[in-house]
Design an enzyme around this catalytic site. Sequence first.
Site, PDB file in Angstrom:
ATOM      1  N   HIS A 296       0.565  -1.304  -0.093  1.00  0.00           N
ATOM      2  CA  HIS A 296       0.413   0.286   0.372  1.00  0.00           C
ATOM      3  C   HIS A 296       0.910   0.931  -0.033  1.00  0.00           C
ATOM      4  O   HIS A 296       1.968   1.443   0.818  1.00  0.00           O
ATOM      5  CB  HIS A 296      -0.816   0.032   1.295  1.00  0.00           C
ATOM      6  CG  HIS A 296      -1.952   0.795   1.208  1.00  0.00           C
ATOM      7  ND1 HIS A 296      -1.678   1.844   2.523  1.00  0.00           N
ATOM      8  CD2 HIS A 296      -2.510   1.462   0.516  1.00  0.00           C
ATOM      9  CE1 HIS A 296      -3.140   2.827   2.827  1.00  0.00           C
ATOM     10  NE2 HIS A 296      -3.447   2.643   0.920  1.00  0.00           N
TER      11      HIS A 296
ATOM     12  N   GLU B 142      -4.633   4.228  -8.384  1.00  0.00           N
ATOM     13  CA  GLU B 142      -5.760   4.596  -7.605  1.00  0.00           C
ATOM     14  C   GLU B 142      -5.694   6.053  -7.972  1.00  0.00           C
ATOM     15  O   GLU B 142      -4.594   7.317  -8.193  1.00  0.00           O
ATOM     16  CB  GLU B 142      -5.373   4.434  -6.334  1.00  0.00           C
ATOM     17  CG  GLU B 142      -7.360   4.722  -6.295  1.00  0.00           C
ATOM     18  CD  GLU B 142      -7.470   5.033  -4.240  1.00  0.00           C
ATOM     19  OE1 GLU B 142      -7.944   5.570  -3.898  1.00  0.00           O
ATOM     20  OE2 GLU B 142      -6.683   4.605  -3.659  1.00  0.00           O
TER      21      GLU B 142
ATOM     22  N   ASP C 256       0.193  -1.958   4.088  1.00  0.00           N
ATOM     23  CA  ASP C 256       1.520  -1.367   4.179  1.00  0.00           C
ATOM     24  C   ASP C 256       2.668  -2.246   4.894  1.00  0.00           C
ATOM     25  O   ASP C 256       3.432  -1.430   5.151  1.00  0.00           O
ATOM     26  CB  ASP C 256       0.875  -0.297   5.652  1.00  0.00           C
ATOM     27  CG  ASP C 256       0.312   0.790   5.726  1.00  0.00           C
ATOM     28  OD1 ASP C 256      -0.373   0.945   4.494  1.00  0.00           O
ATOM     29  OD2 ASP C 256      -0.474   1.019   6.410  1.00  0.00           O
TER      30      ASP C 256
END
Length: 220
Positions: free
Chosen positions: A6, A95, A215
């Site tokens: 991420h 994204e 993460d």
Amino acid sequence: MLNIGHRGAKGHVAENTMESFLKAFELGADGIELDIHLTADGEAVVIHDETVDRTIKNASGFIKDFTVADCSKVGIPTLVEVFHVLPEDAFLNIEIKNPEATLVVADEIEKFVRLGEIHYENVLVSSFHWEVLGKLSQINPDIRLGVLSEENSKEALAFAKEIEAYSVNVWFELLTPELIALARQHQIQVHTFTVNSPEDITFAKKMGVDAIITDYPDRV
């Protein structure tokens, strides 16, 4: 199941930086997720917020007022730069944060596919702005799409079916056996975010998701 870092390896290195992306792969990630905004001169750059205030030291202001040169000075990479450092066959989840970046992202993907540097099957474009995904499905049906949602997985799945998306990308607390089964029924993958604790990672794996966005790629 894919292990996706991420914003790189956000739990270890500053998010959305080249160092963070390289660290994610070093920690065993199959791919990375990153965020795109548009600069004043129309380039796709990698940053989560619409301002630089939170993530960049000694700088402030809206990213739309920064040029690519300004971004380079403070360590904000371009999407093109990320394409150049991706390991072979690595997965990339782009994204789109700013809908105005949609055409630029589509053009860059198409260009790099044509050059043979990336493949359509290794790239997924996701967005909470579903109109972005609808537009992309018309511009270039070869680009794989992920419908992002942190509130309503049923609506996300319905829209994914409508635009023939590749995946629904949902908050892990929305995961249910029913969602997984329905997605499978329609050949739609389920990617989940942001899954960090060992308990939540175990839960997502037991659910049978196709990708975990985390993460901490070293925990997956």
